[in-house]
Enzyme design. Sequence first.
Site, PDB file in Angstrom:
ATOM      1  N   LYS A   1       0.838  -1.214   0.000  1.00 24.15           N
ATOM      2  CA  LYS A   1       0.000   0.000   0.000  1.00 24.15           C
ATOM      3  C   LYS A   1       0.864   1.252   0.000  1.00 24.15           C
ATOM      4  O   LYS A   1       0.475   2.264  -0.572  1.00 24.15           O
ATOM      5  CB  LYS A   1      -0.947   0.021   1.214  1.00 24.15           C
ATOM      6  CG  LYS A   1      -1.943  -1.115   1.243  1.00 24.15           C
ATOM      7  CD  LYS A   1      -3.283  -0.747   0.649  1.00 24.15           C
ATOM      8  CE  LYS A   1      -4.112  -1.996   0.504  1.00 24.15           C
ATOM      9  NZ  LYS A   1      -5.285  -1.936  -0.275  1.00 24.15           N
TER      10      LYS A   1
ATOM     11  N   LYS B   1      -3.585 -10.056  -6.974  1.00 23.70           N
ATOM     12  CA  LYS B   1      -4.866 -10.319  -6.312  1.00 23.70           C
ATOM     13  C   LYS B   1      -5.981  -9.437  -6.896  1.00 23.70           C
ATOM     14  O   LYS B   1      -5.745  -8.267  -7.196  1.00 23.70           O
ATOM     15  CB  LYS B   1      -4.663  -9.999  -4.820  1.00 23.70           C
ATOM     16  CG  LYS B   1      -5.831 -10.283  -3.938  1.00 23.70           C
ATOM     17  CD  LYS B   1      -5.509  -9.900  -2.490  1.00 23.70           C
ATOM     18  CE  LYS B   1      -5.964  -8.486  -2.203  1.00 23.70           C
ATOM     19  NZ  LYS B   1      -6.619  -8.256  -0.943  1.00 23.70           N
TER      20      LYS B   1
ATOM     21  N   LYS C   1     -10.526  -4.763  -4.487  1.00 24.34           N
ATOM     22  CA  LYS C   1     -11.674  -3.888  -4.702  1.00 24.34           C
ATOM     23  C   LYS C   1     -11.303  -2.421  -4.807  1.00 24.34           C
ATOM     24  O   LYS C   1     -12.090  -1.626  -5.281  1.00 24.34           O
ATOM     25  CB  LYS C   1     -12.734  -4.121  -3.637  1.00 24.34           C
ATOM     26  CG  LYS C   1     -12.376  -3.688  -2.236  1.00 24.34           C
ATOM     27  CD  LYS C   1     -13.604  -3.835  -1.372  1.00 24.34           C
ATOM     28  CE  LYS C   1     -13.258  -4.498  -0.055  1.00 24.34           C
ATOM     29  NZ  LYS C   1     -12.174  -3.831   0.681  1.00 24.34           N
TER      30      LYS C   1
HETATM   31  P1  ATP Z   1      -8.343  -3.217  -0.826  1.00 25.42           P
HETATM   32  O1  ATP Z   1      -8.172  -3.320  -2.281  1.00 25.42           O
HETATM   33  O2  ATP Z   1      -9.019  -1.949  -0.397  1.00 25.42           O
HETATM   34  O3  ATP Z   1      -7.071  -3.444  -0.054  1.00 25.42           O
HETATM   35  P2  ATP Z   1      -9.390  -5.880  -0.770  1.00 25.42           P
HETATM   36  O4  ATP Z   1     -10.138  -6.082  -2.030  1.00 25.42           O
HETATM   37  O5  ATP Z   1      -8.050  -6.492  -0.681  1.00 25.42           O
HETATM   38  O6  ATP Z   1      -9.346  -4.358  -0.379  1.00 25.42           O
HETATM   39  P3  ATP Z   1     -10.230  -6.454   1.898  1.00 25.42           P
HETATM   40  O7  ATP Z   1     -11.190  -5.597   2.586  1.00 25.42           O
HETATM   41  O8  ATP Z   1      -8.790  -6.204   2.199  1.00 25.42           O
HETATM   42  O9  ATP Z   1     -10.365  -6.441   0.333  1.00 25.42           O
HETATM   43  O10 ATP Z   1     -10.540  -7.989   2.166  1.00 25.42           O
HETATM   44  C1  ATP Z   1     -11.712  -8.491   2.727  1.00 25.42           C
HETATM   45  C2  ATP Z   1     -11.574  -9.970   2.911  1.00 25.42           C
HETATM   46  O11 ATP Z   1     -11.644 -10.602   1.652  1.00 25.42           O
HETATM   47  C3  ATP Z   1     -10.250 -10.402   3.519  1.00 25.42           C
HETATM   48  O12 ATP Z   1     -10.474 -11.513   4.329  1.00 25.42           O
HETATM   49  C4  ATP Z   1      -9.431 -10.764   2.327  1.00 25.42           C
HETATM   50  O13 ATP Z   1      -8.456 -11.704   2.659  1.00 25.42           O
HETATM   51  C5  ATP Z   1     -10.484 -11.336   1.402  1.00 25.42           C
HETATM   52  N1  ATP Z   1     -10.122 -11.098   0.009  1.00 25.42           N
HETATM   53  C6  ATP Z   1     -10.066  -9.894  -0.609  1.00 25.42           C
HETATM   54  N2  ATP Z   1      -9.683 -10.022  -1.888  1.00 25.42           N
HETATM   55  C7  ATP Z   1      -9.521 -11.357  -2.072  1.00 25.42           C
HETATM   56  C8  ATP Z   1      -9.134 -12.143  -3.183  1.00 25.42           C
HETATM   57  N3  ATP Z   1      -8.844 -11.595  -4.339  1.00 25.42           N
HETATM   58  N4  ATP Z   1      -9.084 -13.481  -3.029  1.00 25.42           N
HETATM   59  C9  ATP Z   1      -9.391 -14.061  -1.855  1.00 25.42           C
HETATM   60  N5  ATP Z   1      -9.750 -13.373  -0.762  1.00 25.42           N
HETATM   61  C10 ATP Z   1      -9.808 -12.047  -0.858  1.00 25.42           C
END
Ligand code: ATP
Length: 335
Positions: free
Chosen positions: A114, A196, A199
């Site tokens: 980040k 990954k 969002k």
């Molecule tokens: P950001 O992009 O804002 O960092 P993010 O998409 O990574 O957000 P989080 O809020 O960090 O989402 O994650 C919410 C939950 O979903 C966490 O338990 C995370 O491990 C899981 N998660 C998020 N993206 C994935 C993914 N691509 N595959 C599997 N699990 C995920």
Amino acid sequence: MNEKKTILSGIKPSGDLTLGSYIGALKNWVELSDQYDCYYMMADMHAITVRQNPAELRRRTLAQLAQYIACGLDPQKNTIFIQSHVPAHAELSWVLACYTMFGELSRMTQFKDKSAKNADNINAGLFTYPVLMAADILIYQADLVPVGEDQKQHVELTRDIAQRFNGVYGDVFKMPEPFIPKTGARIMSLQEPQNKMSKSEQDSGGCVCIMDKPEDIMRAFKRAVTDCETCVRFDPAAKPGVSNLMQIYSVCTGRSFDAIESEFAGRGYGDFKLAVGEAVVETMRPIREEAERLLKDKAYLESVYADGAKRASYVAGRTVSKVYKKVGFVPKSAL
Ligand code: ATP
Ligand code: LTN
């Protein structure tokens, strides 16, 4: 006496929920909600470690709540709340920060990622983010923390902090375990399958959201990056795009990788991508429709988060009182 073990997890409303959030988190939360005493939150305090538009953050927090319920989380059985409504998280976070080392936080890969992406805003909150997450978990004496693979390091740090604190003051915190799904722990971007699906990076075309329209979902899958072979085979190192699509298809249809390989033997990637897109559309359709319905009922959503905050605050307050006493703060006067 409550015999059930406790679960805590959260998602930050930093973007609209994706297929990655659904497969990596929400789907498992629902499966666990019968056997455990569950606390599921909207981690809005974590979201502001990256700059957010206030109106959007508010909208997404409520939309996220509607999607939690639409995915199958029953607010009667689970404590569903907004993190900032339970100030005890911030209180415990400060105490725990005094038992967390600078070096430990410097090693967190999410912080490194980040800060590379937000070079103009490497704020202290981004750095101490895992301490607030440790507080979220330890404050409910959680046994299990269902998360995707990317969050494992934070749960391990939580254990180290708890162990250090317990080492000084006795058994104050329960030791939490990460709970990582076997399939779909890391759903990758459809455009850059080495990264990954995230969002907060929704403009790349690599991301599919729970609330996306069927035609948008189909378009994203038709354009998904594969490789120059034509063989549907699970091999994440050599074939990251195809393997990612197989994981998604497997979760949405319940089929094994072997069954998927046979189903598409001798057929091109075009057919395969269409089938994955359709499976995702059908999995998301009832969730999207129910979330849309709930979002029109603001009074109901408010009653859910008000009740959740009340229940969560009661349990969280007890842990903070115990911690304050242990570290030597003078108890508040009853006058
Ligand atoms: P950001 O992009 O804002 O960092 P993010 O998409 O990574 O957000 P989080 O809020 O960090 O989402 O994650 C919410 C939950 O979903 C966490 O338990 C995370 O491990 C899981 N998660 C998020 N993206 C994935 C993914 N691509 N595959 C599997 N699990 C995920
Ligand atoms: N850090 C997590 C979201 C999160 C969380 C938590 C997950 C905040 N607090 C407590 C599990 C338990 C993330 O970035 N996905």
